[in-house]
Write an enzyme that holds these catalytic residues in place. Structure first.
Site, PDB file in Angstrom:
ATOM      1  N   GLY A 280     -35.823  13.947-122.529  1.00 36.75           N
ATOM      2  CA  GLY A 280     -34.476  14.515-122.506  1.00 36.75           C
ATOM      3  C   GLY A 280     -34.458  16.015-122.756  1.00 36.75           C
ATOM      4  N   THR A 281     -35.236  16.458-123.710  1.00 37.33           N
ATOM      5  CA  THR A 281     -35.217  17.881-124.051  1.00 37.33           C
ATOM      6  C   THR A 281     -35.701  18.728-122.883  1.00 37.33           C
ATOM      7  OG1 THR A 281     -35.389  17.557-126.430  1.00 37.33           O
ATOM      8  CG2 THR A 281     -36.235  19.632-125.573  1.00 37.33           C
TER       9      THR A 281
ATOM     10  N   GLN B  57     -27.786   9.593-123.952  1.00 32.31           N
ATOM     11  CA  GLN B  57     -27.241   8.486-124.750  1.00 32.31           C
ATOM     12  C   GLN B  57     -26.435   7.473-123.940  1.00 32.31           C
ATOM     13  OE1 GLN B  57     -28.070   7.608-127.670  1.00 32.31           O
ATOM     14  NE2 GLN B  57     -29.031   9.447-128.504  1.00 32.31           N
TER      15      GLN B  57
ATOM     16  N   SER C 259     -33.539   9.829-120.386  1.00 32.52           N
ATOM     17  CA  SER C 259     -34.766   9.678-121.161  1.00 32.52           C
ATOM     18  C   SER C 259     -35.210   8.222-121.178  1.00 32.52           C
ATOM     19  CB  SER C 259     -34.473  10.171-122.582  1.00 32.52           C
ATOM     20  OG  SER C 259     -35.445   9.690-123.478  1.00 32.52           O
TER      21      SER C 259
ATOM     22  N   HIS D  82     -37.172   6.581-123.752  1.00 31.61           N
ATOM     23  CA  HIS D  82     -37.306   5.837-125.007  1.00 31.61           C
ATOM     24  C   HIS D  82     -35.977   5.453-125.660  1.00 31.61           C
ATOM     25  CE1 HIS D  82     -36.675   8.967-128.246  1.00 31.61           C
ATOM     26  NE2 HIS D  82     -36.664   9.693-127.169  1.00 31.61           N
TER      27      HIS D  82
ATOM     28  N   THR E  14     -49.637  17.054-113.701  1.00 32.09           N
ATOM     29  CA  THR E  14     -49.962  15.690-113.294  1.00 32.09           C
ATOM     30  C   THR E  14     -48.941  14.710-113.870  1.00 32.09           C
ATOM     31  OG1 THR E  14     -52.298  16.208-113.141  1.00 32.09           O
ATOM     32  CG2 THR E  14     -51.738  13.887-113.431  1.00 32.09           C
TER      33      THR E  14
ATOM     34  N   CYS F 163     -30.387  17.735-145.884  1.00 32.14           N
ATOM     35  CA  CYS F 163     -30.629  18.816-146.817  1.00 32.14           C
ATOM     36  C   CYS F 163     -32.115  19.107-146.756  1.00 32.14           C
ATOM     37  CB  CYS F 163     -30.209  18.369-148.207  1.00 32.14           C
ATOM     38  SG  CYS F 163     -30.978  19.235-149.540  1.00 32.14           S
TER      39      CYS F 163
END
Lengths: 123, 385
Positions: free
Chosen positions: B72-73, B178, B198, B200, B236, B324
């Site tokens: 996806g990225t 998504q 994507s 996965h 490839t 955090c």
């Protein structure tokens, strides 16, 4: 698991959690930019912390560090508590991940503030 | 043994057994390079071609309009940079709730002289197409809007945005990571020119994804080298990954609708259970226009990670909506854009259901959540949060 068994134990079963009426000293510490906050209440007899309570808002390690600090502090001279270091808490917790070290800083800072408050009131 | 419940399907999913079975020979027996002309290469090429055809059939597009990527990225980077660089300079429109793969790509392009407008959302996390219309300028070169938000599950009004884009001949990229394989997507009806997806997230393998590029869309490559993927993406081919993605899509095409119904019912059961037992809790995102399996909770006055840790110790995997790290609190940019107050946003916990989720799992999670939240609230300083 990312956290030690001791961290998880104190997170799940925090010791000395809660408030105290008419404490001899209170102090809090907030971690800048993080929002984690811990507050300690001390009952002092003959210069020693005989009862300790804490409240905290933060992630798991922050709760565990406050709980551990309360255990380390009980029965000790209030002067000593001013010298309690974050490292002492971290060691007692069997370590904290690098990005959660601030949890021990917050607990140590709050405890120190409460001890100083108690000393000021006593003096 | 502690029961284990995985409620983080928006993060990743297990590979479907049918997908795994189809991939395995491509690691051991059909290992040729698809670019090779000998039989070993041709066998691998066949696997790649079949996968491309399956995905094309699913999306009702031409196989030549699909480019395989590493996920996806990369698809998002390829789409946004590919559109922008093909035009040299200009203005980009995206939203404030995008995945970082789009958001930070647009920001990076600003460093190369492009200008970006980041359109806001309402309290449900939904874009107003009118705001997109107002953001359009004569030099707007691309619009990139996600189909559904990974954190809160809100589905964007892509059709309306697509119409605006088409009227002005501005290419529209949609990050569908998504939604692809979870809800129907009609790229023609929605006016989508580029679509990222994507493997996965839909029970396929990690490290594989794709980009649909409508024929005739002016694009440049961002990865140069050999002649692969019709010179659009050098390198490839990840043959086992591509085969797995193709099979995963075929399985989704078969199972998607029934599972969406099942997950919607489970999600409702989850939220009803949580609402009945945990005080001061909200469901974030749009009430109806949302992903079937996504339930993002906002637990007031409790810190996300402590809930995640508490559930983790009960064998439950969910994800924290705010993190955090190294002393820096980061309430999710999505919740901030939605205007969620900090005392709620800091307690965001995303639960995303999937194939393996059962009603018993849901009841177990609800039963575990109640005492964890109660306990965490007991140690809270009064008025501190």
């Amino acid at each position: 698991m990312r956290y030690s068994a001791t961290v998880l134990d104190h997170f799940l079963n925090p010791r000395n959690a809660g408030m105290m009426r008419d404490p001899d000293g209170t102090g809090e510490e907030e971690y800048e930019g993080c929002g984690d906050l811990t507050r300690f209440f001390l009952r002092v007899r003959d210069g020693r912390a005989v009862e300790i309570r804490f409240q905290t808002y933060g992630c798991g390690p922050t709760i565990a560090a406050a709980s551990m600090a309360s255990e380390l502090a009980r029965g000790r001279a209030v002067d000593d508590l001013c010298r309690l270091k974050a490292q002492d808490i971290e060691t007692a917790l069997e370590g904290l991940p690098e990005d959660r070290r601030h949890a021990a800083d917050v607990a140590a800072g709050a405890l120190r503030a409460a001890a100083l408050d108690a000393l000021g009131k006593r003096g | 043994m502690t029961r284990r419940v995985y409620l983080d399907h928006n993060a990743s999913t297990p590979v479907h057994p049918e997908v795994m079975a189809e991939m395995l020979p491509y690691f051991t027996d059909l290992y040729g390079n698809p670019s090779s002309i000998h039989a070993f290469g041709r066998d691998a090429r066949e696997g790649v071609d079949l996968a491309r055809e399956r995905i094309a059939r699913f999306l009702k597009v031409s196989p030549q309009e699909l480019v395989f990527t590493s996920g996806g990225t990369e698809s998002d980077n390829f789409a946004v940079k590919g559109l922008a660089w093909a035009r040299g300079r200009g203005h980009l429109i995206t939203s404030r709730v995008e995945h970082h793969a789009v958001f930070r790509t647009c920001q990076a392009l600003e460093g190369f002289g492009f200008e970006g407008t980041y359109v806001g959302v309402d309290g449900y996390g939904m874009l107003d197409p009118d705001e997109v219309r107002r953001a359009i300028r004569p030099d707007t070169v691309a619009i990139s809007v996600m189909h559904a938000n990974s954190e809160v599950g809100t589905i964007q009004p892509i059709g309306e945005i697509g119409r605006l884009a088409r009227e002005r001949k501005i290419p529209l990229h949609v990050d569908a990571v998504q939604t692809f394989g979870k809800i129907p997507i009609d790229v023609d009806a929605l006016g989508i020119d580029l679509l990222s997806f994507s493997g996965h997230k839909i029970y396929g393998p990690k490290g594989i994804g794709g980009l649909y590029v409508r024929k005739g869309t002016k694009m440049v490559s961002i990865q140069h080298g050999g002649e692969h993927e019709r010179r659009r993406r050098a390198g490839t081919e990840n043959v086992p990954g591509i085969v797995g993605l193709g099979k995963a899509v075929e399985v989704r095409a078969r199972d998607m609708r029934a599972e969406a119904e099942r997950l919607t019912a489970l999600r409702t059961r989850f939220w009803e259970g949580v609402r009945a037992r945990v005080p001061e809790v909200r469901l974030s995102g749009h009430p109806t226009e949302r992903l079937p399996g996504t339930a993002s909770l906002l637990v007031r006055h409790v810190e996300s990670e402590s809930i995640v840790l508490g559930l983790d110790l009960k064998g439950i995997g969910v994800s924290a909506g705010s993190a955090c790290t190294a002393g820096n609190v980061e309430p999710s940019h999505v919740l901030v854009a939605m205007g969620v107050p900090l005392d709620w946003a800091m307690g965001a916990v995303r639960c995303s259901l999937g194939r393996s989720t059962t009603a018993e799992d849901i009841d177990y999670v609800v039963a575990c959540l109640e005492p964890i939240v109660k306990k965490l609230r007991q140690v809270l300083p009064v008025g501190a949060a």
